[in-house]
Design a protein around this motif. Structure first.
Motif, PDB file in Angstrom:
ATOM      1  N   LYS A  53      34.671 -22.155 -34.067  1.00 21.93           N
ATOM      2  CA  LYS A  53      33.993 -23.383 -33.657  1.00 21.93           C
ATOM      3  C   LYS A  53      33.481 -24.185 -34.861  1.00 21.93           C
ATOM      4  O   LYS A  53      32.356 -24.675 -34.876  1.00 21.93           O
ATOM      5  CB  LYS A  53      32.837 -23.087 -32.693  1.00 21.93           C
ATOM      6  N   ALA A  54      34.331 -24.302 -35.860  1.00 22.54           N
ATOM      7  CA  ALA A  54      34.017 -25.121 -37.039  1.00 22.54           C
ATOM      8  C   ALA A  54      35.327 -25.356 -37.784  1.00 22.54           C
ATOM      9  O   ALA A  54      36.305 -24.633 -37.585  1.00 22.54           O
ATOM     10  CB  ALA A  54      33.010 -24.421 -37.948  1.00 22.54           C
ATOM     11  N   TYR A  55      35.355 -26.384 -38.607  1.00 24.53           N
ATOM     12  CA  TYR A  55      36.525 -26.615 -39.451  1.00 24.53           C
ATOM     13  C   TYR A  55      36.078 -27.182 -40.793  1.00 24.53           C
ATOM     14  O   TYR A  55      34.928 -27.616 -40.948  1.00 24.53           O
ATOM     15  CB  TYR A  55      37.536 -27.552 -38.774  1.00 24.53           C
ATOM     16  N   GLU A  56      36.987 -27.152 -41.755  1.00 20.09           N
ATOM     17  CA  GLU A  56      36.670 -27.635 -43.104  1.00 20.09           C
ATOM     18  C   GLU A  56      36.935 -29.131 -43.215  1.00 20.09           C
ATOM     19  O   GLU A  56      38.030 -29.601 -42.901  1.00 20.09           O
ATOM     20  CB  GLU A  56      37.521 -26.881 -44.134  1.00 20.09           C
ATOM     21  N   GLY A  57      35.941 -29.866 -43.653  1.00 20.07           N
ATOM     22  CA  GLY A  57      36.117 -31.294 -43.879  1.00 20.07           C
ATOM     23  C   GLY A  57      36.687 -31.556 -45.270  1.00 20.07           C
ATOM     24  O   GLY A  57      36.954 -30.634 -46.043  1.00 20.07           O
ATOM     25  N   SER A  58      36.876 -32.807 -45.585  1.00 19.92           N
ATOM     26  CA  SER A  58      37.360 -33.195 -46.910  1.00 19.92           C
ATOM     27  C   SER A  58      36.289 -32.897 -47.957  1.00 19.92           C
ATOM     28  O   SER A  58      35.091 -32.934 -47.670  1.00 19.92           O
ATOM     29  CB  SER A  58      37.684 -34.694 -46.911  1.00 19.92           C
ATOM     30  N   ASN A  59      36.711 -32.584 -49.187  1.00 15.13           N
ATOM     31  CA  ASN A  59      35.727 -32.373 -50.257  1.00 15.13           C
ATOM     32  C   ASN A  59      35.535 -33.626 -51.112  1.00 15.13           C
ATOM     33  O   ASN A  59      34.998 -33.558 -52.213  1.00 15.13           O
ATOM     34  CB  ASN A  59      36.108 -31.168 -51.128  1.00 15.13           C
ATOM     35  N   VAL A  60      35.989 -34.776 -50.591  1.00 15.86           N
ATOM     36  CA  VAL A  60      35.802 -36.048 -51.298  1.00 15.86           C
ATOM     37  C   VAL A  60      34.355 -36.506 -51.141  1.00 15.86           C
ATOM     38  O   VAL A  60      33.836 -36.573 -50.017  1.00 15.86           O
ATOM     39  CB  VAL A  60      36.749 -37.135 -50.747  1.00 15.86           C
ATOM     40  N   ASN A  61      33.704 -36.793 -52.266  1.00 16.16           N
ATOM     41  CA  ASN A  61      32.358 -37.372 -52.246  1.00 16.16           C
ATOM     42  C   ASN A  61      32.526 -38.892 -52.278  1.00 16.16           C
ATOM     43  O   ASN A  61      32.962 -39.450 -53.288  1.00 16.16           O
ATOM     44  CB  ASN A  61      31.559 -36.896 -53.455  1.00 16.16           C
ATOM     45  N   PRO A  62      32.203 -39.584 -51.182  1.00 12.83           N
ATOM     46  CA  PRO A  62      32.473 -41.032 -51.121  1.00 12.83           C
ATOM     47  C   PRO A  62      31.745 -41.839 -52.187  1.00 12.83           C
ATOM     48  O   PRO A  62      32.300 -42.799 -52.726  1.00 12.83           O
ATOM     49  CB  PRO A  62      32.019 -41.419 -49.709  1.00 12.83           C
TER      50      PRO A  62
END
Length: 248
Positions: A200-209
């Motif tokens: 019940k979770a997933y990895e988001g992008s590691n881009v710091n906007p």
């Protein structure tokens, strides 16, 4: 050979390449498990012609050497979907690509297709530790994914998600935004301390906007400065030719 023109063009070409990479990062800051990239350049020395065909010295320019992925894990994003998983550790899911070849991803956003195969949201089938698609029966409910990737339902065990690792992740070639292919032999994690699965979770992008926007502004300013410098050199050249034409 116009050395000043060559160096100026090389500088602007490098900045354009860097801008393309930054823009690609920003465009994918909402893409699951996307790893930001940075451009890498190397120094290139060119001979400067001297008198009577001799080499008058060398001048340094830059050449595009490729891109490097930042392998830091993205933020864990909780969901209510029992099929979503977050991989804690340097490991990948085994996926059947659209061409039938096995590819890999850290994108754990999953669903069931019309045939009740476990798939990514983009449609590719997730494979088990034997390289086979994971399929559920019509009456399978209460799907649970354990920390080692084992899957169970109300009807018992349904196998284990194929989790693998690689010796050199930088050599993995991107296919799309979150899939990767490689000629390296996949290695199963040697023990449970190498990775864990969070359901019940997933990895988001590691881009710091914010960092990426600041970098984009810096690149734009550097490109403008390089363009002005090249224009200044061209104006000096025209002025010199004009003055030479007036010499009697």
């Amino acid at each position: 050979m116009d050395t000043a023109l060559l160096v100026g063009l090389a500088h602007r070409s490098a900045l354009k390449r860097r801008m393309d990479v930054v823009a690609h990062n920003i465009a994918n800051m909402s893409t699951a498990a996307f790893n930001k990239e940075r451009s890498v350049f190397r120094q290139h020395l060119i001979d400067v012609p001297g008198a009577a065909g001799t080499v008058g010295g060398k001048i340094a320019t830059v050449m595009d050497h490729g891109v490097v992925r930042n392998l830091e894990a993205g933020t864990m994003i909780p969901t209510s979907n029992p099929l979503d998983i977050f991989i804690n550790g340097r490991a990948y899911l085994s996926i059947e690509g659209s061409d039938g070849q096995t590819v890999y991803t850290r994108n754990g956003r999953m669903t069931l297709d019309a045939d009740r195969n476990l798939t990514l949201l983009s449609g590719e089938k997730v494979l088990d530790d034997n390289g086979q698609p994971i399929q559920f029966d019509e009456d399978d409910i209460d799907i649970s994914i354990a920390t080692d990737g084992s899957i169970s339902t109300n009807n018992g065990e349904r196998g284990r998600i194929g989790i693998v690792s690689f010796a050199n992740e930088q050599n993995m070639k991107r296919r799309g935004n979150s899939l990767y292919e490689t000629d390296q032999a996949p290695q199963p994690p040697e023990n449970m301390t190498e990775f864990t699965i969070r359901q019940k979770a997933y990895e988001g992008s590691n881009v710091n906007p914010i960092e990426s926007m600041v970098e984009m502004i810096d690149v734009m300013r550097a490109y403008e400065a390089a363009s002005k410098q090249s224009s200044g050199i061209e104006e000096m050249r025209k002025d010199s030719l004009s003055r030479l034409a007036q010499v009697k």
